[in-house]
Write an enzyme that holds these catalytic residues in place. Structure first.
Site, PDB file in Angstrom:
ATOM      1  N   GLN A   1      -8.882  25.959  -8.915  1.00  0.00           N
ATOM      2  CA  GLN A   1      -7.919  25.550  -9.925  1.00  0.00           C
ATOM      3  C   GLN A   1      -7.516  24.120  -9.575  1.00  0.00           C
ATOM      4  O   GLN A   1      -7.843  23.635  -8.494  1.00  0.00           O
ATOM      5  CB  GLN A   1      -6.704  26.466  -9.875  1.00  0.00           C
TER       6      GLN A   1
ATOM      7  N   ASP B   1      -8.824  32.591  -3.232  1.00  0.00           N
ATOM      8  CA  ASP B   1      -7.535  32.764  -3.881  1.00  0.00           C
ATOM      9  C   ASP B   1      -7.729  33.317  -5.289  1.00  0.00           C
ATOM     10  O   ASP B   1      -8.528  32.791  -6.071  1.00  0.00           O
ATOM     11  CB  ASP B   1      -6.863  31.380  -3.944  1.00  0.00           C
ATOM     12  N   ASN B   2      -6.986  34.375  -5.612  1.00  0.00           N
ATOM     13  CA  ASN B   2      -6.989  34.928  -6.970  1.00  0.00           C
ATOM     14  C   ASN B   2      -8.371  35.066  -7.609  1.00  0.00           C
ATOM     15  O   ASN B   2      -8.598  34.580  -8.726  1.00  0.00           O
ATOM     16  CB  ASN B   2      -6.142  34.041  -7.887  1.00  0.00           C
TER      17      ASN B   2
ATOM     18  N   GLU C   1      -8.843  37.671  -2.208  1.00  0.00           N
ATOM     19  CA  GLU C   1      -7.385  37.768  -2.253  1.00  0.00           C
ATOM     20  C   GLU C   1      -6.974  38.239  -3.650  1.00  0.00           C
ATOM     21  O   GLU C   1      -6.458  37.477  -4.454  1.00  0.00           O
ATOM     22  CB  GLU C   1      -6.711  36.421  -1.942  1.00  0.00           C
TER      23      GLU C   1
ATOM     24  N   LYS D   1       5.189  27.234   1.578  1.00  0.00           N
ATOM     25  CA  LYS D   1       4.380  26.858   0.423  1.00  0.00           C
ATOM     26  C   LYS D   1       4.908  25.577  -0.213  1.00  0.00           C
ATOM     27  O   LYS D   1       4.156  24.868  -0.875  1.00  0.00           O
ATOM     28  CB  LYS D   1       4.381  27.988  -0.618  1.00  0.00           C
ATOM     29  N   TYR D   2       6.212  25.312  -0.023  1.00  0.00           N
ATOM     30  CA  TYR D   2       6.816  24.159  -0.710  1.00  0.00           C
ATOM     31  C   TYR D   2       7.491  23.169   0.226  1.00  0.00           C
ATOM     32  O   TYR D   2       8.039  22.183  -0.217  1.00  0.00           O
ATOM     33  CB  TYR D   2       7.848  24.649  -1.742  1.00  0.00           C
TER      34      TYR D   2
END
Lengths: 664, 664
Positions: free
Chosen positions: A311, A382-383, A411, A524-525
């Site tokens: 993505q 991922d995903n 995942e 994550k942030y």
């Protein structure tokens, strides 16, 4: 309807394992066995000869092994996979007139019947085999045919008919003209051992700096590796290491707008200047730094796993270069990721229904091959459940064709059928619902399904008590005992397990909001600084558990799992044993992180080869304590603030040289 | 590996029913439903549209019905089979962007998000559908697309998006370009109702003469038909009616040598002078007599079933004309039937491995077609398990292609997998192990498997308490109660059942020797004279049971069978109900033919739609007695010398017009 070859009489059906009518492979690691069963039968009462055929995909000829009848026309055979890659198996079976004849001859003899004609019939069978045999066996078979006709010693023809040498010769020249061959060649994906057994450690490079507030680098990560290796992990897994987009960048605690110093989510990949999926985030270092990190990891026995997140951020070069790979909204903007009403405006998914899917697929493949080329042989995807199954099937097969060492971890935390399908199309390992299975009933149901159900042939579970996205309610409220309990469960229920650290060993349990599974101040942030030397760290326990896993083959695979009866709903007990060896463990865990629990455990002694009157040792590998026990009933007492779990190795008295360690 | 069409995202798997990877048909009778389930899903969260497709094999286009989601990505649909022959079904599914969009739109609305862009996206979807639609829907869809863009009444665009008319129009012009179609067209064999439901009566024509000692004829059989029809049977089945070989003819009680007047076994078929499988034994009459018999049977509503025994006596014309169809022994004689050490010297089996198997198959087919041409639409096949499965698959398909009414009953008493395979390759019905299932545990296990297992899709059981080959120990020693018990069990556990008479109704129970299941003075080897008017005949009970079967649809199919708890191992209880109707029966049988047995029966009232406080009737159809009951627990007392079984019809109070008969 045209007449099929009418003389073919043997049926082969109900073959197990066989996944999706044989379209998908079963999975093994090098050295493991594939046990194959099938219904094989013909009309009438003739005896059959059944062979399991197997070969490497690259080989032109089959290896044959005998299958043996079980009961009720079910046959079983097995072979061992010895090389990475794809292996194929199928079944061949035919009516064995010689074995049938020999069997009937014995019955006729017992009934006192005249054997003259039957012996001539047998002689004809042997003569026919001589015709099929080569120069070596041919003359010997002809000699045997003569003996059955009574040439030489007529009185002994019956005894000669049963001679093992004759059977051996006949077995070497069977009449396979009417043999049935199962209509499918069934595939096996053969991986390296790490596909089945390994302990993973996930960490954010951004937080690896020893100095609070400074962005971590690969050099910092390299310094962290001994700490990870020392705890006994096998894999170190990094979230995306690529440049992070600036448009719509998320702030701390997933704030819609980032502050000037907020680093953003590593999953929002790509900037116009710094590049995309083949680039490295400049704050982490250079590709040389990354190579040095991979090399140091390898020196310490650690595999590096990278995150494959297909993505883009809005700033990714692909958005400009390949607008046709994205979905466009009527207002002329690119469609961002959504799960209405939730919006992920910092992330653009690909439009896998684009007419330009072929170049897209090829480009994504090149990403994986790029990192494989950099020595990364494990990819945590991922995903994957938001991209087409066919894409993964193609991608994984393409990559593993050239790089059969590669491991892909799916995942996908989604519906069961979707998770299974991802495993079927090729993912080496899969995340599970483990994080949300906390009661005895749930754990028993779920792990019985995973270890006994047909899915075990292709779905290899990976157990994670926490991830950067999942801080379960159990961990939020259970305190330190909850972390210990979940660690022991993950590391013993699953041959593959992982933790997200240092959050795990430091028992980070603050949720973003009540009812949320997100961490407060999530990495994550933002950057986090972790005090690894905190005295309450679980580091030593983790080291011990990983050591026990390495020393006990029983814990290195999943299929032997067996739940044991214990008369307390708050205590779970189970055993695992080595498939081809003596190693056996019994794990007993208090699922209640708050209270002392006691119960009577019933051990299936026969399962461990222990007779009812024989003393045996329960050697608790967590504490070193040894209990000499008799009989199946054992009392256990577990304390969240003391020993909340037992990890017993079952030690029998020495019977063979392999049992030498009873008193060790 | 070439890149497959990458945009196809839908997976269809786990389709049920599906027999042998779709190679073999499931079975239904005209008017029945086929319920199909499958796992259907795609990546992501898009909504799917799933259709069950079906057609007659002869049709070129599919009929479509909607499938509905159950749970866990499982979908279900159904269709009804309406014509004899072969029907096919498969599944088509695609991602439904409009339904997904509409669903998301509602979520966005609820979250108070701006809908302007989403409404334009929807308008584009409708516009695209307009392009696919014809002249009728096209303009209307274009109008709708305009409305979603706010043309006309902007404020109402959201409400309009949810308008059912729009959904209907969109559903009529779906975008199926990327639809997934299941890779197999799965077959259904559609038979007439007799394939599922019928009572059979087997008798030896040779014993039908009213005068003791005279060989019975077809004319005698014709006279016997009203007796059989009056008992309520649907099928009259005759052992082979062909000329009987003289060489190695068996005498009375299977004596190795026949006396001069012994008629021999009808299964030793063929003489040189009188002919073989297309000829009639002269002592029975002529082909005209046979035709008259078939016509009379038809007039009485009886189907005639003949025996297909593909084997020869030594005197059969084929032995001379086609020596290549037999196996020859080294001494120059033909190989007779054997199951060492047992020998059946009056019978020559075919060598199905002969190089000349094609003419052999064709000749055997011509035998079946000959008798089908004579109005025989039911064939009971003797020992099919000693001939190749492929032969049967071919033969049955060939015959049913032209004569789809034809029913083939497999007389295979052999290993389970072999019996199942015969059903898979095409046999309409199959004999079962019923004769040897006499205990509650055995009956419950076996009939649960038959009525619930996957095999029910193709294996239609036929239940026989006795046959000319099977006089079970239970019948030998249980006296008259044993016959009554086995009759009630056969007629209610099996929608298809049969008896070998008059031995059954006259309770013939003398075995050849202790431990044998052969009859003493078996009709297989001699004539018997039966006194049909004996006062202890079960004729009236049989008539009653067959009448009850005809009046109660619950007893006319097998799948609804459900065993009920009763606290006595000697009493078995079970229910059956009509699939699409209110008819329901409960059967309670004393399995002990010697003693009175009592027990408390638990009725699953909710299963019958009866509430706990509601009175209902247990109407014993065997005695006419009616019991008004409340609640689930009922006491039963069964007496081998009185009422050894109850056959209750469950009657609820009237709720609909169909319930009118509560007080009848």
């Amino acid at each position: 309807m045209p007449i099929p070859d009418g003389r073919q009489r043997v049926v082969i059906s109900g073959v197990r394992p066989e996944v999706g009518h044989g379209r998908f492979p079963v999975k093994r690691v090098v050295g493991e066995k594939v046990t194959v069963e099938a219904d094989i039968f013909a009309d009438g009462h003739d005896l059959l000869s059944c062979r399991l055929l197997h070969r490497q995909e690259s080989e032109n000829t089959w290896h044959e092994t005998l299958m043996a009848p079980l009961v009720n026309d079910r046959w079983r055979g097995e072979f061992r996979v010895v090389a990475l890659g794809t292996c194929l198996y199928t079944i061949k079976a035919w009516i064995d007139p010689f074995a049938t004849w020999r069997h009937d001859l014995q019955l006729r003899k017992q009934a006192g019947q005249d054997l003259a004609v039957p012996l001539f019939t047998g002689s004809d069978l042997v003569e026919a085999a001589a015709g099929r045999a080569g120069d070596f066996d041919g003359p010997r078979l002809r000699e045997w045919a003569g003996r059955l006709r009574g040439e030489g010693d007529q009185g002994r023809a019956y005894e000669l008919a049963l001679d093992p040498e004759l059977s051996l010769l006949m077995g070497r020249s069977p009449d396979e003209e009417l043999a049935a061959v199962y209509g499918r060649e069934l595939p096996v994906t053969v991986d390296r051992e790490r596909a089945r057994f390994g302990a993973w450690y996930e960490l954010f490079p951004r937080s690896c700096s020893p100095e609070p507030g400074r962005h971590g680098t690969f050099k910092d990560c390299e310094e962290r590796l001994p700490y990870i290796a020392d705890m006994g992990f096998d894999v170190v897994y990094l979230p995306p290491i690529h440049p992070i987009g600036r448009s719509f960048r998320k702030g701390r605690n997933n704030a819609p707008e980032a502050g000037p110093d907020d680093p953003g989510s590593p999953w929002a990949i790509g900037t116009a200047e710094e590049g995309g999926h083949k680039s490295i985030h400049p704050e982490l270092g250079t590709i040389e730094d990354f190579r040095s990190f991979v090399k140091r990891a390898a020196d310490l026995g650690l595999d590096v796993a990278l995150d494959v997140a297909f993505q883009c951020s809005q700033d990714h070069p692909w958005v400009i270069e390949h607008p046709e790979w994205f979905r466009w909204r009527p207002d002329g903007t690119v469609q961002f990721a959504e799960n209405p009403p939730k919006k992920y405006e910092d992330i653009y998914p690909f439009d896998f229904e684009t007419g330009q899917w072929e170049p897209l697929w090829e480009e994504l493949k090149s990403v994986v091959l790029f990192w494989v080329g950099e020595g990364v042989h494990i990819l945590r995807v991922d995903n994957p459940h938001t991209k087409p199954f066919r894409f993964w099937e193609w991608l994984i097969r393409e990559v593993k064709k050239e790089h059969p060492l590669t491991i892909f971890l799916s995942e996908a935390f989604t519906r069961p059928k979707v998770m299974q399908e991802l495993a079927r199309v090729g993912f080496t390992q899969s995340y599970t619902y483990f994080a949300w299975r906390n009661t005895k009933w749930d754990l028993t149901q779920y792990f019985t399904e995973l270890s006994r159900g047909e899915g075990r042939e292709y779905f290899r579970p990976s157990l994670w008590p926490n991830t950067p996205d999942i801080l379960s309610e159990y961990l939020q409220y259970g305190g330190r005992p909850a972390f210990v309990i979940r660690l022991v469960l993950a590391a013993t229920l699953g041959a593959s397990y992982g933790i997200y650290g240092p959050a795990f060993e430091l028992q980070e349990n603050r949720a973003l909001t009540p009812g949320s599974e997100e961490y407060l101040d999530s990495e994550k942030y933002q950057l986090r600084h972790w005090d690894l030397e905190r005295p309450d760290s679980l580091r030593e326990l983790i080291r011990l558990v990983n050591t026990i896993r390495r020393e006990n083959p029983a814990l290195q695979s999943d299929w032997s799992l067996r739940f044991l009866p214990i008369d307390n709903e708050q205590i779970i007990a189970y055993s695992k044993h080595e498939e081809e060896g003596e190693n056996a463990v019994v794990v007993v865990v208090d699922l209640d992180p708050y209270h002392v629990q006691t119960g009577w455990l019933d051990l299936p002694l026969d399962h461990f080869g222990i007779s009812p009157a024989e003393p045996y040792q329960l050697h608790d590998l967590l504490t070193g304590a040894r209990y000499v026990a008799y009989g199946p009933r054992t009392f256990v007492r577990l304390d969240p603030h003391g020993a909340v779990a037992h990890l017993f190795r079952i030690r029998r008295r020495a019977r063979t040289e392999r049992d030498f360690d009873y008193y060790l």
